[in-house]
Design an enzyme around this catalytic site. Structure first.
Site, PDB file in Angstrom:
ATOM      1  N   HIS A 162      37.452  49.307  47.552  1.00 36.33           N
ATOM      2  CA  HIS A 162      36.970  48.078  46.914  1.00 36.33           C
ATOM      3  C   HIS A 162      36.957  46.879  47.886  1.00 36.33           C
ATOM      4  O   HIS A 162      36.324  45.865  47.608  1.00 36.33           O
ATOM      5  CB  HIS A 162      37.772  47.747  45.648  1.00 36.33           C
ATOM      6  CG  HIS A 162      39.144  47.180  45.896  1.00 36.33           C
ATOM      7  ND1 HIS A 162      40.293  47.939  45.821  1.00 36.33           N
ATOM      8  CD2 HIS A 162      39.556  45.919  46.197  1.00 36.33           C
ATOM      9  CE1 HIS A 162      41.343  47.175  46.066  1.00 36.33           C
ATOM     10  NE2 HIS A 162      40.924  45.939  46.290  1.00 36.33           N
ATOM     11  N   ASP A 180      39.880  55.160  45.591  1.00 37.07           N
ATOM     12  CA  ASP A 180      39.789  53.807  46.131  1.00 37.07           C
ATOM     13  C   ASP A 180      40.243  53.741  47.589  1.00 37.07           C
ATOM     14  O   ASP A 180      41.001  52.851  47.980  1.00 37.07           O
ATOM     15  CB  ASP A 180      40.602  52.823  45.279  1.00 37.07           C
ATOM     16  CG  ASP A 180      40.244  51.367  45.587  1.00 37.07           C
ATOM     17  OD1 ASP A 180      39.158  51.138  46.172  1.00 37.07           O
ATOM     18  OD2 ASP A 180      41.051  50.474  45.277  1.00 37.07           O
ATOM     19  N   SER A 182      45.189  43.961  49.503  1.00 36.57           N
ATOM     20  CA  SER A 182      44.556  45.267  49.277  1.00 36.57           C
ATOM     21  C   SER A 182      44.190  45.932  50.597  1.00 36.57           C
ATOM     22  O   SER A 182      43.557  45.323  51.461  1.00 36.57           O
ATOM     23  CB  SER A 182      43.298  45.092  48.432  1.00 36.57           C
ATOM     24  OG  SER A 182      43.608  44.740  47.111  1.00 36.57           O
TER      25      SER A 182
END
Length: 481
Positions: free
Chosen positions: A114, A148, A222
């Site tokens: 992402h 992911d 992230s």
């Protein structure tokens, strides 16, 4: 005791408190060396992509000249309305920040999907030997949306510092961890905490198997590493709960290692495919089927023409192990099968009607991220009261089957459910059709009652296969003794 005496005793209390807390404070780790050594291998990732944004409606400006078509001001207001108030969508540049870490000295970088998904441009900023930043264009080698994860590559023309992926089997709840990343664009921010939990599923995705930590994780973290005290990456920081404080989630190194290696080799992920619909084995189902423990994955449906059907797996089988590895639940079975190579043969340990057997299956390949099995059809019927269950049954006739959209005239139709009964608590409904009881087909009330007496009452539970609105499902009735 006078105030002066209390003041005299205060230093004694302070000394006692200090002496009792010093050992605990001495056990706290010092992250200074770890942060200094691991920091250069953590990178800042900035992305840019062009998106189309519709123009927001502007406040309406009345056209006082609309009744005068010859007025030039009438034309002005029409053009304003056309191009500004409800104008065409306009392109905009969207920028985002994330983190990653170098996994090999030749410039391969692990991060979240992402972080880079849909990006037109990806820049990776790394620290050089002098502590200054170097910026490189990054190429996407491969991504996997289901877990992911993404693999990037930069050409730094020098040997880069790296981080090693840890053996996740050694990770334990309560151990110290260190997160390094770029939250809110604040480069190389270091936060510490512990492993709070393992095996978390936060989005009802069978591929979710997150590590939970209380180390501070924020937007921009992230893709960054979560490190153990050896400086090894035990997980990739990935998600937070917006309203949660001290709750962050990270992808375990075992999954990262598997997916990144496959992306590096094939640039895409090929997943094994079985061709079944499955559900968890709850305690009531285990009791109904005579299992000692509520473990494994229950096969609710076998798709014809798929690997499971070709190998002889059946509806009602419970998969306990795959290649000797225990299967805790349905999600774990999906993860295990998906990790296997399409075309390979896997050995399934299966519980079938009070016996444990072994079935070898040559796996197919999952076609897409959302591949689903089509539900199969069944049947139902009408009028015999089974009061101990709060259930009224009847054989299924042709007319009723047609009305329910059922092709095969098989099973028993539930015509009534008593309120607060055993059947009601099992979430059965009037109009459901019972196809099987404890994995045995039932086409008459006599057959149903025989299974109830010989198995259900003995085990204290019954597993029913039912059809509801052309959908096959399983319901467990816990019997009252």
């Amino acid at each position: 005791m006078t105030f002066r005496n209390r003041l005299f005793l205060l230093p004694i209390f302070v000394l006692a408190f200090t002496l009792t807390t010093l050992p605990a404070m001495a056990d706290l780790p010092n992250f200074t060396k770890l942060a200094k050594e691991a920091g250069p291998a953590v990178v800042n990732i900035s992305t840019q992509k062009t998106i189309t944004v519709p123009r927001k409606n502007q406040p309406e400006i009345p056209n006082f000249f609309e009744n005068d078509p010859r007025s030039p001001l009438n034309d002005f207001f029409k053009q304003f309305e056309r191009y500004f108030r409800n104008g065409r969508p306009r392109p905009e540049t969207e920028r985002s920040l994330g983190s990653g870490f170098i996994i090999s000295s030749d410039g391969f970088i692990a991060t979240n999907n992402h972080v880079v998904e849909g990006a037109d441009e990806i820049k990776v900023n790394i620290l050089d030997e002098n502590g200054d930043y170097e910026s490189y264009d990054a190429k996407v080698i491969g991504t996997d949306k289901l877990t992911d994860l993404a693999l990037l590559k930069i050409d730094a023309k020098r040997e880069l510092p790296t981080l090693k992926l840890a053996d996740f089997s050694e990770v334990e709840v309560g151990q110290w961890v260190l997160a390094i990343g770029n939250p809110f664009g604040l480069d190389h921010t270091v936060t510490s905490g512990i492993v709070s939990a393992l095996g978390r599923n936060i989005s009802n995705n069978p591929y979710d198997n997150f590590l939970q930590t209380d180390a501070s994780i924020n937007p921009g973290n992230s893709g960054g590493p979560l490190l153990n005290l050896k400086g090894e990456v035990i997980a990739i920081n990935t998600a937070i709960i917006a309203r949660g404080q001290g709750i962050g989630f990270a992808i375990p190194s075992s999954i990262v290692k598997d997916i990144i290696n496959k992306l590096k080799t094939d640039k895409k992920i090929r997943r094994g495919w079985l061709g079944v619909s499955i559900t968890n084995v709850d305690p009531n189902m285990a009791q109904a089927l005579g299992l000692d423990e509520s473990e494994g994955a229950f096969i609710a449906q076998v798709v014809q023409g798929q690997p499971a059907a070709a190998a002889g797996l059946l509806e009602g089988d419970i998969i306990l192990k795959v290649n000797g590895d225990k299967v805790a639940d349905a999600s774990e079975l999906i993860r295990i099968v998906s990790s296997l190579t399409p075309g390979s043969t896997a050995k399934f340990t299966v519980y079938r009607k009070d016996k444990t057997i072994t079935v070898k299956v040559k796996l197919g390949e999952r076609d897409s991220e959302d591949q689903q099995q089509a539900p199969q059809k069944g049947s139902k019927p009408t009028n015999s009261d089974i009061k101990e269950l709060g259930l009224t049954l009847a054989p299924l006739d042709v007319k009723t089957a047609q009305a329910l959209g059922i092709k095969d005239i098989k099973g028993l139709l539930i015509t009534n459910i008593a309120q607060d009964s055993v059947a009601a608590r099992a979430e059965l409904r009037a109009g459901d059709v019972i196809l099987e009881a404890n994995l045995t087909p039932v086409n008459s009330v006599k057959e149903f009652l025989n299974i109830l007496k010989t198995q259900g009452e003995k085990r204290g539970a019954m597993l029913l296969k039912v059809v509801r609105q052309q959908q096959v499902m399983f319901r467990t009735m816990t019997l009252e003794k």
